[in-house]
Design a protein around this motif. Structure first.
Motif, PDB file in Angstrom:
ATOM      1  N   LEU A 152      27.005 -27.093   2.081  1.00 15.71           N
ATOM      2  CA  LEU A 152      26.153 -28.016   2.814  1.00 15.71           C
ATOM      3  C   LEU A 152      24.899 -27.281   3.281  1.00 15.71           C
ATOM      4  N   GLN A 153      23.753 -27.901   3.066  1.00  8.62           N
ATOM      5  CA  GLN A 153      22.488 -27.282   3.462  1.00  8.62           C
ATOM      6  C   GLN A 153      21.683 -28.303   4.257  1.00  8.62           C
ATOM      7  N   LEU A 154      20.871 -27.806   5.186  1.00 11.00           N
ATOM      8  CA  LEU A 154      19.996 -28.690   5.968  1.00 11.00           C
ATOM      9  C   LEU A 154      18.564 -28.540   5.498  1.00 11.00           C
ATOM     10  N   THR A 155      17.823 -29.647   5.535  1.00  9.69           N
ATOM     11  CA  THR A 155      16.385 -29.562   5.283  1.00  9.69           C
ATOM     12  C   THR A 155      15.657 -30.484   6.230  1.00  9.69           C
ATOM     13  N   LEU A 156      14.349 -30.222   6.389  1.00  8.68           N
ATOM     14  CA  LEU A 156      13.509 -31.126   7.163  1.00  8.68           C
ATOM     15  C   LEU A 156      12.720 -31.997   6.200  1.00  8.68           C
ATOM     16  N   ALA A 157      12.816 -33.303   6.381  1.00  5.81           N
ATOM     17  CA  ALA A 157      12.035 -34.244   5.584  1.00  5.81           C
ATOM     18  C   ALA A 157      11.142 -35.033   6.530  1.00  5.81           C
ATOM     19  N   VAL A 158       9.883 -35.206   6.143  1.00  4.57           N
ATOM     20  CA  VAL A 158       8.951 -35.966   6.971  1.00  4.57           C
ATOM     21  C   VAL A 158       8.357 -37.089   6.140  1.00  4.57           C
ATOM     22  N   ILE A 159       8.349 -38.286   6.702  1.00  4.59           N
ATOM     23  CA  ILE A 159       7.581 -39.387   6.120  1.00  4.59           C
ATOM     24  C   ILE A 159       6.243 -39.409   6.852  1.00  4.59           C
ATOM     25  N   LYS A 160       5.183 -39.180   6.094  1.00  9.00           N
ATOM     26  CA  LYS A 160       3.860 -38.948   6.676  1.00  9.00           C
ATOM     27  C   LYS A 160       3.191 -40.265   7.089  1.00  9.00           C
ATOM     28  N   PRO A 161       2.104 -40.162   7.870  1.00 11.79           N
ATOM     29  CA  PRO A 161       1.473 -41.377   8.410  1.00 11.79           C
ATOM     30  C   PRO A 161       1.067 -42.411   7.358  1.00 11.79           C
ATOM     31  N   ASP A 162       0.660 -41.995   6.168  1.00 11.95           N
ATOM     32  CA  ASP A 162       0.257 -42.985   5.150  1.00 11.95           C
ATOM     33  C   ASP A 162       1.426 -43.897   4.770  1.00 11.95           C
ATOM     34  N   ALA A 163       2.637 -43.342   4.703  1.00  5.15           N
ATOM     35  CA  ALA A 163       3.812 -44.121   4.305  1.00  5.15           C
ATOM     36  C   ALA A 163       4.407 -44.893   5.484  1.00  5.15           C
ATOM     37  N   VAL A 164       4.376 -44.299   6.663  1.00  4.83           N
ATOM     38  CA  VAL A 164       4.920 -44.996   7.841  1.00  4.83           C
ATOM     39  C   VAL A 164       4.082 -46.238   8.160  1.00  4.83           C
ATOM     40  N   ALA A 165       2.805 -46.185   7.807  1.00  4.76           N
ATOM     41  CA  ALA A 165       1.908 -47.317   8.083  1.00  4.76           C
ATOM     42  C   ALA A 165       2.319 -48.579   7.327  1.00  4.76           C
ATOM     43  N   HIS A 166       3.103 -48.428   6.270  1.00  2.00           N
ATOM     44  CA  HIS A 166       3.522 -49.583   5.477  1.00  2.00           C
ATOM     45  C   HIS A 166       5.018 -49.790   5.620  1.00  2.00           C
ATOM     46  N   PRO A 167       5.428 -50.799   6.392  1.00  2.00           N
ATOM     47  CA  PRO A 167       6.853 -51.005   6.687  1.00  2.00           C
ATOM     48  C   PRO A 167       7.726 -51.061   5.438  1.00  2.00           C
ATOM     49  N   LEU A 168       7.252 -51.665   4.357  1.00  2.00           N
ATOM     50  CA  LEU A 168       8.089 -51.765   3.155  1.00  2.00           C
ATOM     51  C   LEU A 168       8.279 -50.401   2.503  1.00  2.00           C
ATOM     52  N   ILE A 169       7.241 -49.582   2.540  1.00  2.00           N
ATOM     53  CA  ILE A 169       7.355 -48.234   1.969  1.00  2.00           C
ATOM     54  C   ILE A 169       8.275 -47.389   2.838  1.00  2.00           C
ATOM     55  N   LEU A 170       8.107 -47.497   4.137  1.00  2.00           N
ATOM     56  CA  LEU A 170       8.992 -46.753   5.048  1.00  2.00           C
ATOM     57  C   LEU A 170      10.451 -47.113   4.780  1.00  2.00           C
ATOM     58  N   GLU A 171      10.725 -48.387   4.643  1.00  2.00           N
ATOM     59  CA  GLU A 171      12.095 -48.842   4.389  1.00  2.00           C
ATOM     60  C   GLU A 171      12.596 -48.342   3.026  1.00  2.00           C
ATOM     61  N   ALA A 172      11.731 -48.401   2.021  1.00  2.75           N
ATOM     62  CA  ALA A 172      12.121 -47.946   0.682  1.00  2.75           C
ATOM     63  C   ALA A 172      12.467 -46.456   0.717  1.00  2.75           C
ATOM     64  N   LEU A 173      11.698 -45.687   1.472  1.00  2.04           N
ATOM     65  CA  LEU A 173      11.963 -44.246   1.528  1.00  2.04           C
ATOM     66  C   LEU A 173      13.256 -43.957   2.282  1.00  2.04           C
ATOM     67  N   HIS A 174      13.504 -44.721   3.331  1.00  3.61           N
ATOM     68  CA  HIS A 174      14.758 -44.558   4.067  1.00  3.61           C
ATOM     69  C   HIS A 174      15.949 -44.861   3.135  1.00  3.61           C
ATOM     70  N   GLN A 175      15.848 -45.928   2.357  1.00  6.55           N
ATOM     71  CA  GLN A 175      16.907 -46.272   1.397  1.00  6.55           C
ATOM     72  C   GLN A 175      17.089 -45.162   0.366  1.00  6.55           C
ATOM     73  N   ARG A 176      15.972 -44.607  -0.076  1.00  8.38           N
ATOM     74  CA  ARG A 176      15.996 -43.532  -1.072  1.00  8.38           C
ATOM     75  C   ARG A 176      16.816 -42.346  -0.567  1.00  8.38           C
ATOM     76  N   ILE A 177      16.672 -42.054   0.724  1.00  6.84           N
ATOM     77  CA  ILE A 177      17.435 -40.962   1.338  1.00  6.84           C
ATOM     78  C   ILE A 177      18.930 -41.275   1.264  1.00  6.84           C
ATOM     79  N   LEU A 178      19.292 -42.504   1.644  1.00  2.01           N
ATOM     80  CA  LEU A 178      20.706 -42.891   1.668  1.00  2.01           C
ATOM     81  C   LEU A 178      21.294 -42.942   0.263  1.00  2.01           C
ATOM     82  N   GLU A 179      20.544 -43.504  -0.674  1.00  4.60           N
ATOM     83  CA  GLU A 179      21.017 -43.615  -2.063  1.00  4.60           C
ATOM     84  C   GLU A 179      21.301 -42.266  -2.700  1.00  4.60           C
ATOM     85  N   ASN A 180      20.622 -41.243  -2.222  1.00  7.49           N
ATOM     86  CA  ASN A 180      20.772 -39.929  -2.827  1.00  7.49           C
ATOM     87  C   ASN A 180      21.748 -39.040  -2.065  1.00  7.49           C
ATOM     88  N   ASP A 181      22.607 -39.695  -1.319  1.00  7.64           N
ATOM     89  CA  ASP A 181      23.740 -39.011  -0.696  1.00  7.64           C
ATOM     90  C   ASP A 181      23.348 -37.964   0.329  1.00  7.64           C
TER      91      ASP A 181
END
Ligand code: CMP
Length: 148
Positions: free
Chosen positions: A2-31
């Motif tokens: 098990l390894q830890l990493t820091l992931a950041v969703i930057k202001p350009d992506a957070v500004a768009h709710p659908l993109i923010l949600e898609a990226l959050h899903q992407r994290i979950l889908e990839n275990d």
């Protein structure tokens, strides 16, 4: 392991709710396991400290201003090979290269420019340690592992 990493969703992506949600899903889908999650806004000084290694580069000023231009979201993610896996998902830093070489990556799909490139991820164990402490000073990896 098990390894830890820091992931950041930057202001350009957070500004768009659908993109923010898609990226959050992407994290979950990839275990990835979401260990911590925080929405925050940087002051210019935070941005300058975080990217100090890039001081003097031609993109430093625009990077620093962009990263403190609005809300972003930081995650501590855990999984096997988390650092490499998150970087693979993001794709190359440069958006046009990403579109050309790896069209299914996050930056290829959502990135706007080489600076406004949607996401950040630690590039080594050392930087993951430093960056996790930067965003989550109260977090202790040792304590978290004990609790898991
Ligand atoms: P990140 O992974 O956060 O690490 C440094 C950041 O600097 C990078 O993503 C981009 O946002 C920015 N950056 C790196 N290279 C360039 C470049 N050539 N032009 C503009 N911005 C860049």
């Amino acid at each position: 392991v098990l390894q830890l990493t820091l992931a950041v969703i930057k202001p350009d992506a957070v500004a768009h709710p659908l993109i923010l949600e898609a990226l959050h899903q992407r994290i979950l889908e990839n275990d990835f396991l979401i260990v911590r999650k925080k929405d925050l806004i940087w002051r210019i000084g935070d941005s300058e400290r975080f990217y100090a290694e890039h001081e003097g580069r031609f993109f430093y000023q625009r990077l620093v201003e962009f990263m403190s231009s609005g809300p972003m979201r930081a995650y501590i993610l855990a999984r096997e090979d988390a650092i490499t896996r998150w970087r693979e998902l993001m794709g190359p830093t440069k958006v046009y290269r990403a579109r050309y070489t790896s069209p299914s990556t996050i930056r290829a799909q959502y990135g706007l420019t080489d600076t406004r490139n949607t996401t950040h991820g630690s590039d080594s164990e050392e930087s993951a340690k430093r960056e996790i402490a930067f965003f989550f000073p109260e977090f202790s990896a040792e304590q978290w592992l004990e609790e898991e």
